[in-house]
Every structure is written in structure tokens, then in C-alpha cells.
Design a protein around this motif. Structure first.
Motif, PDB file in Angstrom:
ATOM      1  N   ARG A 175     -34.273  51.517 115.896  1.00  0.00           N
ATOM      2  CA  ARG A 175     -35.507  51.019 116.497  1.00  0.00           C
ATOM      3  C   ARG A 175     -36.731  51.656 115.828  1.00  0.00           C
ATOM      4  O   ARG A 175     -37.697  50.971 115.497  1.00  0.00           O
ATOM      5  N   HIS A 176     -36.638  52.957 115.596  1.00  0.00           N
ATOM      6  CA  HIS A 176     -37.757  53.644 114.949  1.00  0.00           C
ATOM      7  C   HIS A 176     -37.937  53.164 113.510  1.00  0.00           C
ATOM      8  O   HIS A 176     -39.055  52.885 113.075  1.00  0.00           O
ATOM      9  N   VAL A 177     -36.842  53.051 112.779  1.00  0.00           N
ATOM     10  CA  VAL A 177     -36.943  52.638 111.367  1.00  0.00           C
ATOM     11  C   VAL A 177     -37.427  51.186 111.288  1.00  0.00           C
ATOM     12  O   VAL A 177     -38.291  50.848 110.473  1.00  0.00           O
ATOM     13  N   ILE A 184     -34.196  46.024 106.723  1.00  0.00           N
ATOM     14  CA  ILE A 184     -33.036  46.911 106.828  1.00  0.00           C
ATOM     15  C   ILE A 184     -31.792  46.130 106.401  1.00  0.00           C
ATOM     16  O   ILE A 184     -31.669  44.948 106.722  1.00  0.00           O
ATOM     17  N   ARG A 185     -30.919  46.785 105.648  1.00  0.00           N
ATOM     18  CA  ARG A 185     -29.688  46.148 105.171  1.00  0.00           C
ATOM     19  C   ARG A 185     -28.492  47.013 105.521  1.00  0.00           C
ATOM     20  O   ARG A 185     -28.598  48.228 105.596  1.00  0.00           O
ATOM     21  N   VAL A 259     -36.304  58.728 111.123  1.00  0.00           N
ATOM     22  CA  VAL A 259     -34.933  58.707 111.652  1.00  0.00           C
ATOM     23  C   VAL A 259     -34.747  59.797 112.701  1.00  0.00           C
ATOM     24  O   VAL A 259     -34.045  59.608 113.700  1.00  0.00           O
ATOM     25  N   LYS A 260     -35.394  60.942 112.486  1.00  0.00           N
ATOM     26  CA  LYS A 260     -35.179  62.073 113.391  1.00  0.00           C
ATOM     27  C   LYS A 260     -36.204  62.150 114.527  1.00  0.00           C
ATOM     28  O   LYS A 260     -36.221  63.113 115.286  1.00  0.00           O
ATOM     29  N   ARG A 261     -37.032  61.122 114.616  1.00  0.00           N
ATOM     30  CA  ARG A 261     -38.022  61.088 115.699  1.00  0.00           C
ATOM     31  C   ARG A 261     -37.282  61.215 117.040  1.00  0.00           C
ATOM     32  O   ARG A 261     -36.237  60.577 117.222  1.00  0.00           O
TER      33      ARG A 261
END
Ligand code: 2AM
Ligand code: CA
Ligand code: CA
Ligand code: CA
Length: 266
Positions: A175-177, A184-185, A259-261
Motif C-alpha cells: 500500500r505504501h509503495v 509494481i510488477r 517499505v519500512k514505513r
């Protein structure tokens, strides 16, 4: 492009295994398949390819250790060297007739990856790298993509498997990315994902829950193409932590931050 004798051994092993996989891919419906766990399949094609690679590599260097997905680890008598092998990365694709799978062979020396081959027999794409010698796709020198802004980027990822990994945490990462990047793939072969980053096709890639044989060769490809690779703690113990985030210097950093959010509290 001058390949060392050792890299040539790895290339020959990958090509030979690739031939076996191509033959089996043509008759995939006749293959014997067994189930290792929920959603986790292995076929005769995986075992055959691993035996070919094992025999080729150990014929050339009988004292090296061998870590392959489909067998117990063999400790070599040479304490310094170890082959790390995934004979078929992307078994699920393979068994579904999807031509996105690869052979992955890495050579580790004193704990450092120094040689890498990733081969997709369905597209005849052979990715190679030696430490300090650059990364190549067939004869072409590779360079990671140069985009600096996440909103321009296509990012690859892995998706946790049935019964494994933290599905909820992945959905938060996704969701964040999703909110930051152009696209996105998901290929389904981590070795190919990493090769795509090396080739500048993907601007970055992240996945958790990988095994050493999924990543070892791909890590060197990305580094030798000028990319940056870290684990989820910001260190470089990808094989030990089973996690990886990579891209060019800027995208690797930006992607890691997204990613680490933290998981939102509401
Ligand atoms: P494999 O095809 O060699 O098993 C894709 O995200 C990566 O996860 C691939 O490298 C794939 O390697 C691996 N993989 C696929 N299905 C899996 C499962 N059920 N459990 C663990 N790893 C899996
Ligand atoms: Ca497998
Ligand atoms: Ca794999
Ligand atoms: Ca495999």
C-alpha cells in the motif's frame, strides 16, 4: 567480455540445466510433481536440473561446498568456497506454462559472492557477473536504471506464499509503495527480478522470506551493474535475514524508507 574459467564452468552448468528445463517445459503436463508444503511444489524438472548443475560444478571443483534448494547442503573440504544453487527459480510459473523462470548459480568465497549466473532458458537470456568485472546480459554490459524519483519508477516485489510470511505486513508495504511509484510488477522468480534490476528494467525490488539460493546470484548482478543492495535492517546480511531491498543508490534508499514505513495505527 572475458569470462574466467570458473565463471565458464558456471555458465556451462546453467546452459545444460536450462536445456533440460526447456525439454521438460515442453511436456510439463507429463511431469511428476510433489508438494513440499502448502502451495509449495517441486517437480522432476527441478531435481534433474539440480543434478546436472551439481555434477558439472563438482566435476570442475570437487572440493567446494554445495548448497542447492533440492538437497541437503554438502560441506566442501575447501573451507573457502561454496556454490549456492537454485536449479529452477519460479517452479510455480514453470508448472503453469508461464515462461518466466530461471537457473541461478552463485559462487561464494570466504562468505562473499564472487560469481553469478542467472539463465532464463525460455528467453535465452544469460546474466553473468564476476566481482569487480561488471554484469552482463549475454554480451551486453549492464547498468542499473538511472531514475531518481520514485514516481517515475517500476518496482518489482515478491508476494508472501500460502501459509508463509506475514501477509498483513506485506499488504501495508504494498500500500505504501503503491502510493509512491509508477508501477509494481511481480515475476515470481526472485533471481529474475534481481536480474531485471541489474538490466535497468526494474528500478528497484523488495522481498522478504527469500532463501539464499533465490538471491545469491542476483545480488552480485545488481551490485556489478552499479546498484545498491541492503537487507531490511539497512545492513548487508541479505542471506541471513532472508530480506532484500535494491535499486540504484537513490531508489534503494527511497524504496527502503517507503517499505519500512510504520503500520498506521488506524
Ligand atoms: P522457487 O520457485 O525456487 O520455489 C518468488 O517470490 C520466490 O519465492 C521464488 O524465488 C520462488 O522460488 C519462491 N517460492 C515460490 N513458492 C514458494 C513457497 N510456497 N514457499 C517458499 N518459497 C516459494
Ligand atoms: Ca521451490
Ligand atoms: Ca527459488
Ligand atoms: Ca527452486
Amino acid at each position: 567480455m572475458a569470462r574466467s574459467a570458473l565463471l565458464n564452468v558456471m555458465v556451462q552448468a546453467a546452459l545444460k540445466a536450462g536445456k533440460s528445463l526447456s525439454r521438460d517445459f515442453g511436456e510439463v503436463q507429463n511431469l511428476q510433481v510433489s508438494v513440499k508444503g502448502p502451495g509449495d511444489f517441486v517437480s522432476q524438472a527441478d531435481f534433474k536440473a539440480q543434478k546436472i548443475i551439481h555434477d558439472e560444478l563438482l566435476k570442475a571443483r570437487p572440493t567446494y561446498g554445495f548448497l542447492g534448494e533440492e538437497s541437503e547442503e554438502i560441506k566442501g573440504t575447501d573451507g573457502a568456497h561454496r556454490w549456492i544453487v537454485d536449479p529452477l527459480d519460479g517452479t510455480t510459473n514453470f508448472l503453469h506454462g508461464i515462461p518466466m523462470f530461471s537457473v541461478s548459480i552463485a559462487l561464494e568465497r570466504n562468505g562473499e559472492i564472487v560469481g553469478a549466473v542467472v539463465f532464463n532458458p525460455a528467453t535465452d537470456e544469460l546474466y553473468t557477473a564476476e566481482r569487480g568485472g561488471g554484469a552482463f546480459l549475454n554480451d551486453r554490459r549492464l547498468r542499473v536504471a538511472s531514475r531518481r524519483v520514485l514516481s517515475d519508477c517500476v518496482i518489482g516485489c515478491g508476494v508472501p506464499h500460502l501459509g508463509r510470511g506475514n501477509h498483513g505486513k506485506f499488504l501495508v508495504e504494498l500500500r505504501h509503495v503503491m502510493g509512491e511509484v509508477a508501477g509494481i510488477r511481480r515475476i515470481g522468480s526472485a533471481a529474475l527480478d534481481l536480474a531485471y534490476v541489474a538490466a535497468g528494467r526494474f528500478d528497484g525490488f523488495w522481498e522478504v522470506g527469500l532463501s539464499p539460493w533465490d538471491m545469491a546470484a542476483g545480488i552480485l548482478l545488481v551490485r556489478e551493474a552499479g546498484g545498491f543492495v541492503s537487507d531490511f535492517n539497512g545492513g548487508t546480511d541479505m542471506l541471513g535475514t532472508s530480506s532484500i531491498i535494491c535499486g540504484n543508490e537513490h531508489i534503494q534508499k527511497a524504496l527502503a524508507e517507503v517499505v519500512k514505513r510504520p503500520i498506521p495505527t488506524k
